[in-house]
Design a protein around this motif. Structure first.
Motif, PDB file in Angstrom:
ATOM      1  N   ARG A 248      19.164  15.698  30.430  1.00 10.51           N
ATOM      2  CA  ARG A 248      20.136  14.817  30.632  1.00 10.51           C
ATOM      3  C   ARG A 248      20.644  13.855  29.718  1.00 10.51           C
ATOM      4  O   ARG A 248      21.626  13.761  29.252  1.00 10.51           O
ATOM      5  N   GLN A 249      19.352  13.060  29.213  1.00  8.72           N
ATOM      6  CA  GLN A 249      19.576  12.112  28.291  1.00  8.72           C
ATOM      7  C   GLN A 249      19.859  12.607  27.121  1.00  8.72           C
ATOM      8  O   GLN A 249      20.704  11.848  26.435  1.00  8.72           O
ATOM      9  N   MET A 250      19.499  13.661  26.503  1.00  9.48           N
ATOM     10  CA  MET A 250      19.762  14.119  25.277  1.00  9.48           C
ATOM     11  C   MET A 250      21.111  14.699  25.165  1.00  9.48           C
ATOM     12  O   MET A 250      22.042  14.634  24.323  1.00  9.48           O
ATOM     13  N   TRP A 251      21.771  15.237  26.426  1.00 10.86           N
ATOM     14  CA  TRP A 251      23.187  15.830  26.674  1.00 10.86           C
ATOM     15  C   TRP A 251      23.975  14.591  26.396  1.00 10.86           C
ATOM     16  O   TRP A 251      24.960  14.597  25.470  1.00 10.86           O
ATOM     17  N   GLU A 252      23.576  13.573  26.932  1.00 15.25           N
ATOM     18  CA  GLU A 252      24.674  12.571  27.086  1.00 15.25           C
ATOM     19  C   GLU A 252      24.496  11.587  25.587  1.00 15.25           C
ATOM     20  O   GLU A 252      25.629  11.214  25.084  1.00 15.25           O
ATOM     21  N   TYR A 253      23.529  11.832  24.949  1.00 12.16           N
ATOM     22  CA  TYR A 253      23.295  11.197  23.626  1.00 12.16           C
ATOM     23  C   TYR A 253      24.102  12.210  22.493  1.00 12.16           C
ATOM     24  O   TYR A 253      25.059  11.602  21.611  1.00 12.16           O
ATOM     25  N   LEU A 254      24.199  13.518  22.830  1.00 11.59           N
ATOM     26  CA  LEU A 254      25.071  14.484  22.010  1.00 11.59           C
ATOM     27  C   LEU A 254      26.542  14.026  22.188  1.00 11.59           C
ATOM     28  O   LEU A 254      27.331  14.346  21.339  1.00 11.59           O
ATOM     29  N   ARG A 255      26.775  13.721  23.540  1.00 11.43           N
ATOM     30  CA  ARG A 255      27.999  13.628  23.956  1.00 11.43           C
ATOM     31  C   ARG A 255      28.670  12.138  23.177  1.00 11.43           C
ATOM     32  O   ARG A 255      29.708  11.807  23.407  1.00 11.43           O
ATOM     33  N   GLY A 256      27.809  11.129  22.764  1.00 15.67           N
ATOM     34  CA  GLY A 256      28.072   9.969  22.184  1.00 15.67           C
ATOM     35  C   GLY A 256      28.063   8.835  23.212  1.00 15.67           C
ATOM     36  O   GLY A 256      28.564   7.703  22.786  1.00 15.67           O
ATOM     37  N   ASP A 257      27.400   9.036  24.240  1.00 22.10           N
ATOM     38  CA  ASP A 257      27.279   8.065  25.419  1.00 22.10           C
ATOM     39  C   ASP A 257      26.350   6.827  24.700  1.00 22.10           C
ATOM     40  O   ASP A 257      26.711   5.803  25.356  1.00 22.10           O
ATOM     41  N   TYR A 258      25.524   7.292  24.035  1.00 23.38           N
ATOM     42  CA  TYR A 258      24.814   5.804  23.430  1.00 23.38           C
ATOM     43  C   TYR A 258      23.898   6.259  22.448  1.00 23.38           C
ATOM     44  O   TYR A 258      23.911   7.651  21.918  1.00 23.38           O
ATOM     45  N   SER A 259      23.102   5.521  21.699  1.00 23.04           N
ATOM     46  CA  SER A 259      22.180   5.520  20.549  1.00 23.04           C
ATOM     47  C   SER A 259      20.945   6.741  20.524  1.00 23.04           C
ATOM     48  O   SER A 259      20.647   6.713  21.785  1.00 23.04           O
ATOM     49  N   ARG A 260      20.585   7.052  19.832  1.00 27.69           N
ATOM     50  CA  ARG A 260      19.181   7.881  19.778  1.00 27.69           C
ATOM     51  C   ARG A 260      18.101   7.025  20.243  1.00 27.69           C
ATOM     52  O   ARG A 260      17.182   7.547  21.188  1.00 27.69           O
ATOM     53  N   GLU A 261      18.124   5.529  19.917  1.00 28.07           N
ATOM     54  CA  GLU A 261      17.189   4.787  20.455  1.00 28.07           C
ATOM     55  C   GLU A 261      17.215   4.493  21.883  1.00 28.07           C
ATOM     56  O   GLU A 261      16.186   4.711  22.693  1.00 28.07           O
ATOM     57  N   GLU A 262      18.395   4.436  22.343  1.00 24.91           N
ATOM     58  CA  GLU A 262      18.701   4.425  23.742  1.00 24.91           C
ATOM     59  C   GLU A 262      18.384   5.263  24.481  1.00 24.91           C
ATOM     60  O   GLU A 262      17.958   5.754  25.666  1.00 24.91           O
ATOM     61  N   MET A 263      18.607   7.022  24.010  1.00 18.49           N
ATOM     62  CA  MET A 263      18.257   8.044  24.426  1.00 18.49           C
ATOM     63  C   MET A 263      16.628   8.135  24.781  1.00 18.49           C
ATOM     64  O   MET A 263      16.388   8.633  25.858  1.00 18.49           O
ATOM     65  N   ILE A 264      15.912   7.771  23.760  1.00 21.18           N
ATOM     66  CA  ILE A 264      14.609   7.886  24.025  1.00 21.18           C
ATOM     67  C   ILE A 264      14.053   7.008  24.953  1.00 21.18           C
ATOM     68  O   ILE A 264      13.390   7.370  26.033  1.00 21.18           O
ATOM     69  N   PHE A 265      14.808   5.783  24.805  1.00 21.44           N
ATOM     70  CA  PHE A 265      14.401   4.907  26.124  1.00 21.44           C
ATOM     71  C   PHE A 265      14.640   5.499  27.400  1.00 21.44           C
ATOM     72  O   PHE A 265      13.468   5.144  28.317  1.00 21.44           O
ATOM     73  N   ARG A 266      15.840   5.959  27.595  1.00 19.60           N
ATOM     74  CA  ARG A 266      16.193   6.276  28.854  1.00 19.60           C
ATOM     75  C   ARG A 266      15.248   7.779  29.210  1.00 19.60           C
ATOM     76  O   ARG A 266      15.029   7.912  30.517  1.00 19.60           O
ATOM     77  N   ALA A 267      15.226   8.535  28.542  1.00 19.37           N
ATOM     78  CA  ALA A 267      14.227   9.900  28.782  1.00 19.37           C
ATOM     79  C   ALA A 267      12.955   9.502  29.221  1.00 19.37           C
ATOM     80  O   ALA A 267      12.460  10.179  30.085  1.00 19.37           O
ATOM     81  N   ILE A 268      12.397   8.552  28.462  1.00 23.23           N
ATOM     82  CA  ILE A 268      11.011   8.327  28.910  1.00 23.23           C
ATOM     83  C   ILE A 268      10.909   7.581  30.296  1.00 23.23           C
ATOM     84  O   ILE A 268       9.971   7.788  31.315  1.00 23.23           O
ATOM     85  N   CYS A 269      11.960   6.645  30.402  1.00 24.13           N
ATOM     86  CA  CYS A 269      12.015   5.779  31.823  1.00 24.13           C
ATOM     87  C   CYS A 269      12.157   6.971  32.861  1.00 24.13           C
ATOM     88  O   CYS A 269      11.513   6.830  33.862  1.00 24.13           O
ATOM     89  N   ALA A 270      12.984   8.021  32.610  1.00 30.37           N
ATOM     90  CA  ALA A 270      13.301   8.945  33.815  1.00 30.37           C
ATOM     91  C   ALA A 270      12.251   9.845  33.922  1.00 30.37           C
ATOM     92  O   ALA A 270      12.009  10.188  35.070  1.00 30.37           O
TER      93      ALA A 270
END
Length: 315
Positions: A248-270
């Motif tokens: 889900r977090q990687m999909w949102e990153y590819l969609r342009g919702d947030y930066s790669r760093e934010e994606m990594i943070f969100r994925a680990i938190c999830a």
């Protein structure tokens, strides 16, 4: 009192707790066949982000109920129960022991306690409900559910599309609410089940494993894996497959919702939140449960082997 039912083993635990390693160890010493109990490993073409056992590991210890459906399709706890019981029967008929390994606690609950007679998923109806949600929004469908089944609506978040869809689908198909159906009598499986959980004694160690594993996934090509899924016209963020943690977090990153760093943070938190929910399930587990320390995998294997020996003596 002697138990005449065949033995089955549940090896539960939070994500990144070492379940696969312990299962591999057990298979070297016990006549077991492994059945995956994981709502993400069921999907084809989703290997890296689900931490699916490698080809080498699967060659040594095949896992059943892995790679069984396309990410565009849904799979319920009822589907799992039916499939797992079929595989367990085949394994027992061979004189071996089913070893069920994974972290999807709802699947374990459905298997151990039985499941209410809910109607099978109807893909056409689900799409119709999703189309309605596109027009009016999931909160509007949640209000509809409140009129049909206020008890289910109370425990389902107004934005939880998957659960709202299923609750409405059940009512449309059966004419009865989800609450009404889940109260009906359930059948327990004909097995003597030995139940174990494995997790690190220190939560900080689990968090470290989760973080390191996600960075390893990125190195192995997780982004490229999701990019291939993202290019498919039949996949979207409301599907259970794309809602899996990490995807889900990687999909949102590819969609342009947030930066790669934010994606990594969100994925680990999830993933940490998933582990916390899994541990909470295990803390409230009703059946007798032997807890193992994942830092002492060898001792855990010996404990399970001793329990199996004792159970077989009482057959």
């Amino acid at each position: 009192m002697q138990n005449k039912n065949p033995i089955a083993i549940f090896l539960m635990g939070p994500t990144a707790s070492g379940k696969t390693d312990l299962a591999m160890r057990l298979r070297r010493n016990l006549p077991v066949e492994i059945i995956s109990v994981d709502s993400a490993l069921i999907y084809k073409d989703m290997d890296i982000g689900t931490a699916k056992p490698s080809k080498a590991e699967l060659a040594l210890a095949p896992h059943r109920l892995i790679d069984i459906i396309d990410p565009a399709h849904s799979y319920s706890a009822a589907n799992f129960r039916s499939d797992a019981l079929r595989e367990m029967a085949q394994i027992s008929a061979q004189g071996k022991i089913p070893l069920l390994v994974g972290g999807t606690m709802l699947y374990y609950k459905a298997l151990a306690e039985g499941i209410s007679p809910l109607p099978q998923a109807d893909e056409k109806l689900r799409r119709q409900i999703e189309d309605k949600a596109q027009r009016y929004g999931w909160p509007a469908l949640h209000r509809e559910l409140s009129e049909i089944d206020p008890i289910s609506a109370q425990r389902i978040n107004p934005n939880d599309s998957q659960r709202i869809n299923r609750a409405l689908e059940v009512f449309y198909l059966s004419g009865k609410s989800l609450t009404e159906l889940i109260k009906q009598k359930r059948e327990t499986p004909p097995y003597h089940i030995l139940q174990f959980s494995i997790e690190p004694q220190q939560r900080s160690l689990l968090h470290q494993r989760i973080e390191q594993r996600f960075y390893t996934m990125l190195e192995l090509g997780f982004q490229q894996e999701v990019e291939k899924l993202y290019q498919r016209s039949d996949l979207h963020p409301d599907l259970p497959s794309i809602r899996c943690v990490g995807y889900r977090q990687m999909w949102e990153y590819l969609r342009g919702d947030y930066s790669r760093e934010e994606m990594i943070f969100r994925a680990i938190c999830a993933t940490r939140q998933l582990a916390k929910r899994q541990i909470t399930w295990l803390r409230g587990w009703k059946a007798p449960l032997c807890r193992l320390d994942s830092q002492k995998s060898e001792e855990g294997a010996q404990t399970i082997e001793q329990a199996v020996d004792l159970a077989m003596q009482n057959q």
